[in-house]
Design a protein around this motif. Structure first.
Motif, PDB file in Angstrom:
ATOM      1  N   HIS A  98      46.841  58.266  33.152  1.00 17.22           N
ATOM      2  CA  HIS A  98      47.803  57.318  32.587  1.00 17.22           C
ATOM      3  C   HIS A  98      49.246  57.690  32.916  1.00 17.22           C
ATOM      4  O   HIS A  98      50.179  57.077  32.412  1.00 17.22           O
ATOM      5  CB  HIS A  98      47.607  57.206  31.070  1.00 17.22           C
ATOM      6  N   THR A 103      50.773  52.946  38.828  1.00 14.31           N
ATOM      7  CA  THR A 103      51.182  51.683  38.211  1.00 14.31           C
ATOM      8  C   THR A 103      51.272  50.535  39.214  1.00 14.31           C
ATOM      9  O   THR A 103      50.701  49.465  38.989  1.00 14.31           O
ATOM     10  CB  THR A 103      52.535  51.860  37.487  1.00 14.31           C
ATOM     11  N   LEU A 136      47.854  49.345  30.706  1.00 17.29           N
ATOM     12  CA  LEU A 136      48.315  49.242  29.316  1.00 17.29           C
ATOM     13  C   LEU A 136      48.413  50.618  28.660  1.00 17.29           C
ATOM     14  O   LEU A 136      49.354  50.882  27.906  1.00 17.29           O
ATOM     15  CB  LEU A 136      47.378  48.336  28.505  1.00 17.29           C
ATOM     16  N   HIS A 138      49.012  53.411  30.277  1.00 14.67           N
ATOM     17  CA  HIS A 138      50.195  54.010  30.887  1.00 14.67           C
ATOM     18  C   HIS A 138      51.447  53.512  30.158  1.00 14.67           C
ATOM     19  O   HIS A 138      52.334  54.297  29.815  1.00 14.67           O
ATOM     20  CB  HIS A 138      50.272  53.645  32.374  1.00 14.67           C
ATOM     21  N   ASN A 139      51.510  52.210  29.918  1.00 13.12           N
ATOM     22  CA  ASN A 139      52.661  51.623  29.231  1.00 13.12           C
ATOM     23  C   ASN A 139      52.792  52.180  27.808  1.00 13.12           C
ATOM     24  O   ASN A 139      53.896  52.469  27.348  1.00 13.12           O
ATOM     25  CB  ASN A 139      52.539  50.101  29.206  1.00 13.12           C
ATOM     26  N   ASP A 142      54.310  55.556  28.125  1.00  7.22           N
ATOM     27  CA  ASP A 142      55.734  55.424  28.459  1.00  7.22           C
ATOM     28  C   ASP A 142      56.545  55.155  27.190  1.00  7.22           C
ATOM     29  O   ASP A 142      57.578  55.781  26.966  1.00  7.22           O
ATOM     30  CB  ASP A 142      55.941  54.271  29.435  1.00  7.22           C
ATOM     31  N   CYS A 143      56.089  54.223  26.379  1.00  2.00           N
ATOM     32  CA  CYS A 143      56.820  53.848  25.162  1.00  2.00           C
ATOM     33  C   CYS A 143      56.773  54.963  24.113  1.00  2.00           C
ATOM     34  O   CYS A 143      57.809  55.350  23.555  1.00  2.00           O
ATOM     35  CB  CYS A 143      56.257  52.554  24.578  1.00  2.00           C
TER      36      CYS A 143
END
Length: 160
Positions: A98, A103, A136, A138-139, A142-143
């Motif tokens: 992730h 990406t 998702l 990975h996102n 990130d967040c």
């Protein structure tokens, strides 16, 4: 989940930030450039730019003060001060699958599948759905990682 334009989504985010007295945290000036490119409404632009904080500016200051011995590797096209490096520095773990590096190919794969299936997500292959799920995740990291870094940075800088 709604299908709406980028400008409508950003306007909704701007109103939420204003109504809930929140800041919007980014990791660079890219978000400002996206706002400039996709938001026509001056009111929405002003709301967004008034709420947007570039966490990397604070993170660099924090790193100089608390971790001057750490030197991040330079990556061509990305520089030194990547979010992934700061996530490691504060102890936020991201599973390899992730993390950065996959990406773009995942997005291209899913877009190609959607285009060939008339935009119908339920018709794409299990492989494409797995790539979307990993995108998702990975996102999410990130967040959540940005939140962890920014919280650590602000806590550190406020201690003096």
């Amino acid at each position: 989940c709604r299908n709406q334009s980028i400008e409508s989504s950003l306007a909704e985010i701007a109103r939420l930030a204003r109504d809930e007295n929140r800041i919007l945290v980014s990791w660079s000036g890219r978000e400002s450039r996206v706002i400039d490119e996709y938001v026509d409404s001056p009111d929405v632009r002003n709301l967004l730019s008034g709420s947007l904080v570039d966490a990397r500016i604070f993170a660099r200051r924090w790193k100089r003060r608390f971790h001057p011995e750490v030197v991040f590797p330079y990556v061509t096209g990305q520089g030194r001060h990547r979010l992934a490096e700061y996530m490691k520095l504060v102890g936020y773990h991201v599973p390899t699958s992730h993390g950065p590096g996959n990406t773009g190919q995942r997005i291209r794969y899913v877009r190609k599948q959607l285009a060939s299936k008339g935009g119908n997500f339920s018709s794409i292959t299990p492989t494409a759905k797995a790539k979307w799920t990993n995108l998702l995740k990975h996102n999410f990291h990130d967040c959540a990682g940005l939140r962890t870094v920014f919280t650590s940075v602000i806590d550190g800088l406020s201690r003096r």
